[in-house]
Design a protein around this motif. Structure first.
Motif, PDB file in Angstrom:
ATOM      1  N   HIS A  12      37.070  71.434  45.192  1.00  0.00           N
ATOM      2  CA  HIS A  12      37.389  71.477  43.758  1.00  0.00           C
ATOM      3  C   HIS A  12      36.534  70.607  42.842  1.00  0.00           C
ATOM      4  O   HIS A  12      36.601  70.788  41.634  1.00  0.00           O
ATOM      5  N   LYS A  41      37.791  82.865  50.740  1.00  0.00           N
ATOM      6  CA  LYS A  41      38.939  82.290  50.019  1.00  0.00           C
ATOM      7  C   LYS A  41      39.108  83.072  48.713  1.00  0.00           C
ATOM      8  O   LYS A  41      38.163  83.194  47.938  1.00  0.00           O
ATOM      9  N   VAL A  43      40.850  82.788  45.701  1.00  0.00           N
ATOM     10  CA  VAL A  43      40.681  82.139  44.390  1.00  0.00           C
ATOM     11  C   VAL A  43      40.434  80.651  44.601  1.00  0.00           C
ATOM     12  O   VAL A  43      40.973  80.053  45.540  1.00  0.00           O
ATOM     13  N   ASN A  44      39.624  80.084  43.750  1.00  0.00           N
ATOM     14  CA  ASN A  44      39.358  78.650  43.812  1.00  0.00           C
ATOM     15  C   ASN A  44      38.841  78.159  42.460  1.00  0.00           C
ATOM     16  O   ASN A  44      38.035  78.816  41.826  1.00  0.00           O
ATOM     17  N   THR A  45      39.312  76.976  42.067  1.00  0.00           N
ATOM     18  CA  THR A  45      38.901  76.386  40.788  1.00  0.00           C
ATOM     19  C   THR A  45      38.037  75.151  41.031  1.00  0.00           C
ATOM     20  O   THR A  45      38.420  74.284  41.834  1.00  0.00           O
ATOM     21  N   LYS A  66      54.213  73.962  42.839  1.00  0.00           N
ATOM     22  CA  LYS A  66      54.617  75.339  43.143  1.00  0.00           C
ATOM     23  C   LYS A  66      55.444  75.417  44.426  1.00  0.00           C
ATOM     24  O   LYS A  66      56.332  76.252  44.541  1.00  0.00           O
ATOM     25  N   HIS A  83      36.826  78.957  37.228  1.00  0.00           N
ATOM     26  CA  HIS A  83      37.743  79.637  38.135  1.00  0.00           C
ATOM     27  C   HIS A  83      36.977  80.767  38.828  1.00  0.00           C
ATOM     28  O   HIS A  83      36.345  81.584  38.158  1.00  0.00           O
ATOM     29  N   HIS A 119      45.370  68.274  46.444  1.00  0.00           N
ATOM     30  CA  HIS A 119      45.637  69.726  46.364  1.00  0.00           C
ATOM     31  C   HIS A 119      45.535  70.156  44.897  1.00  0.00           C
ATOM     32  O   HIS A 119      46.017  69.449  44.009  1.00  0.00           O
ATOM     33  N   PHE A 120      44.880  71.303  44.655  1.00  0.00           N
ATOM     34  CA  PHE A 120      44.820  71.873  43.306  1.00  0.00           C
ATOM     35  C   PHE A 120      45.943  72.886  43.188  1.00  0.00           C
ATOM     36  O   PHE A 120      45.966  73.889  43.904  1.00  0.00           O
ATOM     37  N   ASP A 121      46.911  72.626  42.319  1.00  0.00           N
ATOM     38  CA  ASP A 121      48.082  73.510  42.233  1.00  0.00           C
ATOM     39  C   ASP A 121      47.868  74.637  41.229  1.00  0.00           C
ATOM     40  O   ASP A 121      48.181  75.786  41.528  1.00  0.00           O
ATOM     41  N   ALA A 122      47.369  74.311  40.029  1.00  0.00           N
ATOM     42  CA  ALA A 122      47.241  75.330  38.976  1.00  0.00           C
ATOM     43  C   ALA A 122      46.524  74.745  37.776  1.00  0.00           C
ATOM     44  O   ALA A 122      46.299  73.533  37.696  1.00  0.00           O
ATOM     45  N   TYR A 123      46.155  75.620  36.842  1.00  0.00           N
ATOM     46  CA  TYR A 123      45.798  75.166  35.495  1.00  0.00           C
ATOM     47  C   TYR A 123      46.730  75.840  34.519  1.00  0.00           C
ATOM     48  O   TYR A 123      47.292  76.901  34.812  1.00  0.00           O
TER      49      TYR A 123
HETATM   50  O1  C5P Z   1      48.597  79.440  44.243  1.00  0.00           O
HETATM   51  P1  C5P Z   1      48.255  79.633  45.686  1.00  0.00           P
HETATM   52  O2  C5P Z   1      49.186  78.907  46.614  1.00  0.00           O
HETATM   53  O3  C5P Z   1      47.975  81.035  46.071  1.00  0.00           O
HETATM   54  O4  C5P Z   1      46.841  78.879  45.845  1.00  0.00           O
HETATM   55  C1  C5P Z   1      46.215  78.740  47.070  1.00  0.00           C
HETATM   56  C2  C5P Z   1      45.002  77.831  46.892  1.00  0.00           C
HETATM   57  O5  C5P Z   1      44.104  78.417  45.958  1.00  0.00           O
HETATM   58  C3  C5P Z   1      45.302  76.472  46.308  1.00  0.00           C
HETATM   59  O6  C5P Z   1      45.664  75.559  47.308  1.00  0.00           O
HETATM   60  C4  C5P Z   1      44.002  76.102  45.649  1.00  0.00           C
HETATM   61  O7  C5P Z   1      43.075  75.557  46.577  1.00  0.00           O
HETATM   62  C5  C5P Z   1      43.480  77.436  45.177  1.00  0.00           C
HETATM   63  N1  C5P Z   1      43.757  77.669  43.751  1.00  0.00           N
HETATM   64  C6  C5P Z   1      42.848  77.190  42.824  1.00  0.00           C
HETATM   65  N2  C5P Z   1      43.054  77.420  41.490  1.00  0.00           N
HETATM   66  C7  C5P Z   1      44.143  78.089  41.076  1.00  0.00           C
HETATM   67  C8  C5P Z   1      45.086  78.569  41.994  1.00  0.00           C
HETATM   68  C9  C5P Z   1      44.855  78.350  43.341  1.00  0.00           C
HETATM   69  O8  C5P Z   1      41.876  76.556  43.201  1.00  0.00           O
HETATM   70  N3  C5P Z   1      44.315  78.296  39.757  1.00  0.00           N
END
Ligand code: C5P
Length: 124
Positions: A12, A41, A43-45, A66, A83, A119-123
């Motif tokens: 991240h 993977k 999605v990843n931010t 979450k 993103h 851990h990246f949860d959300a934006y």
């Molecule tokens: O939301 P979800 O549990 O599906 O996300 C899985 C992983 O995706 C997260 O642990 C994070 O590494 C990545 N993610 C992210 N940016 C987001 C949503 C998820 O990097 N907006």
């Protein structure tokens, strides 16, 4: 725990790159940061801010993650983000991504004696 904070840095953190309109950014970075091994993977931010700014998010008030855990924290300010989302045509091992450049508040989970993001949860 040590490996989790390194994983967060790898997946991240990208303070070096400015947010640009580079369509190849995600294709290059998802590969360079080892997120296209075994599977693409989805999605990843990436966060384009100094480490101190991102670490400091852990000092904000606790909010629920979450997954229901209480150790998440939301940045008070919007941060520069990219993103990456896998395209419909993407097929492992040729992982293909679309990049979106955003300025949003982030939510991260923090852990440790030195309390830092793991851990990246959300934006939002
Ligand atoms: O939301 P979800 O549990 O599906 O996300 C899985 C992983 O995706 C997260 O642990 C994070 O590494 C990545 N993610 C992210 N940016 C987001 C949503 C998820 O990097 N907006």
């Amino acid at each position: 725990r040590f490996w989790r904070l390194h994983k967060f840095q790898r997946q991240h953190m990208d303070p070096e790159h400015l947010t640009t309109n580079n369509t190849q950014y995600c294709n290059l970075m998802m590969k360079a940061r080892n997120m296209t091994k075994g599977i693409c993977k989805p999605v990843n931010t990436f966060i384009h801010e100094p480490k101190e700014i991102v670490d400091a998010v852990c000092q904000e008030a606790n909010i629920t993650c979450k997954n229901g855990q209480p150790n998440c924290h939301q940045s008070s300010l919007p941060l520069n983000l990219t993103h990456c989302r896998q395209t419909g045509a993407s097929k492992y091992p040729n992982c293909q991504y679309r990049a979106s450049y955003l300025t949003k508040q982030i939510i991260v989970a923090c852990e440790g004696k030195v309390y830092v993001p793991v851990h990246f949860d959300a934006y939002v």
